[in-house]
Design an enzyme around this catalytic site. Structure first.
Site, PDB file in Angstrom:
ATOM      1  N   ASP A 200     -63.354 -56.056  29.173  1.00 46.46           N
ATOM      2  CA  ASP A 200     -63.186 -55.166  30.317  1.00 46.46           C
ATOM      3  C   ASP A 200     -63.040 -53.726  29.823  1.00 46.46           C
ATOM      4  O   ASP A 200     -62.618 -53.493  28.686  1.00 46.46           O
ATOM      5  CB  ASP A 200     -61.920 -55.543  31.104  1.00 46.46           C
ATOM      6  CG  ASP A 200     -61.993 -56.964  31.638  1.00 46.46           C
ATOM      7  OD1 ASP A 200     -63.117 -57.472  31.846  1.00 46.46           O
ATOM      8  OD2 ASP A 200     -60.920 -57.565  31.838  1.00 46.46           O
TER       9      ASP A 200
HETATM   10  N1  URA Z   1     -60.022 -61.639  29.349  1.00 44.32           N
HETATM   11  C1  URA Z   1     -59.874 -60.630  30.234  1.00 44.32           C
HETATM   12  O1  URA Z   1     -59.247 -60.794  31.273  1.00 44.32           O
HETATM   13  N2  URA Z   1     -60.427 -59.443  29.935  1.00 44.32           N
HETATM   14  C2  URA Z   1     -61.100 -59.203  28.779  1.00 44.32           C
HETATM   15  O2  URA Z   1     -61.575 -58.080  28.560  1.00 44.32           O
HETATM   16  C3  URA Z   1     -61.238 -60.262  27.870  1.00 44.32           C
HETATM   17  C4  URA Z   1     -60.679 -61.468  28.175  1.00 44.32           C
END
Ligand code: URA
Length: 236
Positions: free
Chosen positions: A105
């Site tokens: 993310d």
């Molecule tokens: N899980 C998440 O919620 N976000 C990420 O970026 C990676 C794993």
């Protein structure tokens, strides 16, 4: 391989642009300028390097990279709301087709793999292949044993038919935990923490397989992965 093809395969532009770089005396091999685009060089020699405008590059048939992703960058070449992680890399990587191996993310930090090896990208993103990924999460509320048990035993995520369990979930402090997951579902860790009754405020990926984010690699910095790193990645 001839010099024009070397630059072309390494992402220095179209064949015409690569030839122009060579003709304009911007390319050296072993410290000596080479203005012959057809000159042959031993790219199968693992130590073979070339330089463009004084910057030395190793020749790599395939690129395997690790980026210490900072917050505020999207794992897309065509980002919607933030900068792209590709803005942190030399442009020739995008030019030669390097892509993110899975996505983090925009607000997640830490270990991000990138490669132009389609098989490698597929192998590490395929839902069939279970690769352990270790995250350090900071939570809004204090972590309790019931939440850790729920994470270890499995939580049902919205839209999923089966519970998802962490391989390991251990508190590191009142508001920090280390979580190991095998899958790579959308927002998986944040959703798991929410399903366990808490809220993820910050997320950092520390490890994929047996490969840890090097402590010496600053946020925003990248490095090539060598054979040892690739072995560690597979051995996790
Ligand atoms: N899980 C998440 O919620 N976000 C990420 O970026 C990676 C794993």
């Amino acid at each position: 391989m001839n010099l024009e093809s070397i630059l072309f395969t390494q992402g220095f532009g179209s064949r015409r642009q690569c030839r122009a770089l060579i003709n304009d005396a911007r390319v050296s091999i072993g410290g000596t300028l080479c203005t012959d685009a057809d000159a042959d060089f031993p790219t199968d020699d693992a130590s073979f390097c070339f330089s463009v405008d004084g910057v030395v590059w190793p020749y790599r048939e395939r690129a395997y990279l690790l980026l210490n992703k900072p917050a505020g960058y999207e794992c897309s070449r065509d980002p919607q709301h933030h900068l792209s992680v590709f803005s942190l890399l030399p442009p020739q990587f995008a030019e030669r087709g390097v892509q993110c191996v899975g996505r983090l993310d925009q607000d997640t930090t830490g270990l991000l793999l990138l490669s132009d090896d389609g098989k490698f990208v597929h192998m590490f993103t395929s839902p069939k292949r279970k690769v352990p990924k270790v995250y350090a999460a900071t939570t809004r509320h204090a972590i309790d044993d019931a939440q850790l048990s729920a994470l270890r035993n499995g939580v049902l995520l919205h839209g999923e038919s089966k519970p998802v369990a962490a391989v390991a979930a251990d508190a590191r402090g009142e508001h920090t935990l280390a979580l190991t997951v095998m899958e790579g579902k959308y927002h998986q860790v944040k959703r798991m923490i929410a399903a366990a009754g808490n809220r993820c405020e910050a997320l950092h990926r520390e490890r994929v397989g047996g490969l840890a984010l090097p402590a010496t690699l600053a946020p925003g910095a990248w490095q090539w992965l060598d054979e040892t790193d690739l072995g560690s990645l597979r051995s996790g």
